[in-house]
Design an enzyme around this catalytic site. Structure first.
Site, short mmCIF file in Angstrom:
data_model
loop_
_atom_site.label_atom_id
_atom_site.label_comp_id
_atom_site.label_asym_id
_atom_site.label_seq_id
_atom_site.Cartn_x
_atom_site.Cartn_y
_atom_site.Cartn_z
CB THR A 181 35.76 60.11 6.14
OG1 THR A 181 34.70 59.19 5.88
CG2 THR A 181 36.21 60.75 4.83
CE LYS B 66 27.52 63.62 -2.59
NZ LYS B 66 27.98 64.96 -2.14
CG ASP C 181 20.04 72.24 7.14
OD1 ASP C 181 20.65 71.91 6.10
OD2 ASP C 181 19.00 71.67 7.53
CE1 TYR D 193 25.84 60.67 -0.95
CE2 TYR D 193 27.02 59.04 -2.25
CZ TYR D 193 27.03 60.15 -1.45
OH TYR D 193 28.22 60.76 -1.12
#
Length: 244
Positions: free
Chosen positions: A180, A149, A54, A145
């Site tokens: 993906t 980012k 991690d 998010y």
């Protein structure tokens, strides 16, 4: 081969864009140290090494850098392809989820850069951070998010200036919707998967989602000597989404 003999560390190597990047780096002649959250990576090459861990855990990142130092001595390329996405209206997102998104995208990138940049050779190195189109725009239910980012982009630009005297180039690839396994699964969960897929594709000027390989090509370019005078750049691979 554009990366022949280059010593590379790739995070997020166990799936999606990271896995496509590993395959392309391998074909371009790079030496690879890989990491991801999965316990094992079944297709590791005979001269490659995979460490599960991690990147939010600084002890693990320190160990990753130590293994890189023992294995390679120096590191020419670092690709930070990991991430974590949790979607929620801003007022309904828990603090725990918000912290997880910031840790899993931004602070993990900081830790990897902090511990791996000192391994750059005197001639310089390349670091490529994988952000997102949502790091440059806002979208409902993706606010944290986007913040994470967008933070990756700001972190990379600052590092590009700070490390320019050492010839460490730091750039960003910002993918849009990419086919993906995670995206495919989200599409297939929709009540009408075909209609939902068409709706998502129609939001992209080029009319289709990217393949993971198309994003990996951009990563290879920024990692290679072909991009030797590029640093602090953000390269969208989003079919024109952020240009519209």
């Amino acid at each position: 081969m554009r990366l022949n003999g280059m010593r590379a560390v790739i995070t997020g190597a166990s799936s999606g864009i990271g896995q496509a990047t590993v395959n392309l780096f391998r074909s371009e002649g790079a030496q690879l140290l890989l990491t991801g959250r999965r316990k094992e990576l079944p297709d590791v090459g005979p001269d490659e090494l995979y460490l599960s861990g991690d990147l939010v855990d600084e002890d693990f990142v320190h160990r990753l850098a130590d293994v890189a130092a023992r294995r390679f001595g120096e590191v020419d390329v670092v690709v930070l392809c990991h991430g974590l996405q949790r979607s929620s209206p801003l007022t309904e997102m828990s603090l725990e989820d918000a912290r997880a998104v910031l840790d899993g995208n931004l602070l993990s990138t900081f830790l990897a850069m902090k511990h791996l940049a000192p391994l750059a050779p005197a001639s310089g190195a390349s670091i490529v951070c994988v952000s997102s189109r949502l790091g440059m725009i806002g979208k409902p239910e993706e606010t944290l998010y986007s913040a994470a980012k967008g933070g990756v982009i700001a972190l990379a630009r600052g590092a590009a200036i700070e490390w320019a005297p050492r010839n460490i180039r730091v750039n960003v690839v910002a993918p849009g919707l990419t086919l993906t396994p995670i995206i495919e699964a989200s599409i297939n969960r929709a009540p009408d998967a075909d209609a939902y897929r068409r709706m998502r594709e129609e939001s992209i000027p080029l009319g289709r989602m990217a393949t993971a390989e198309e994003v990996a090509y951009a990563i290879v370019f920024l990692s290679s000597h072909q991009a030797s005078h590029i640093t602090g750049a953000v390269l969208p691979v989003d079919g024109g989404y952020t240009a519209a």
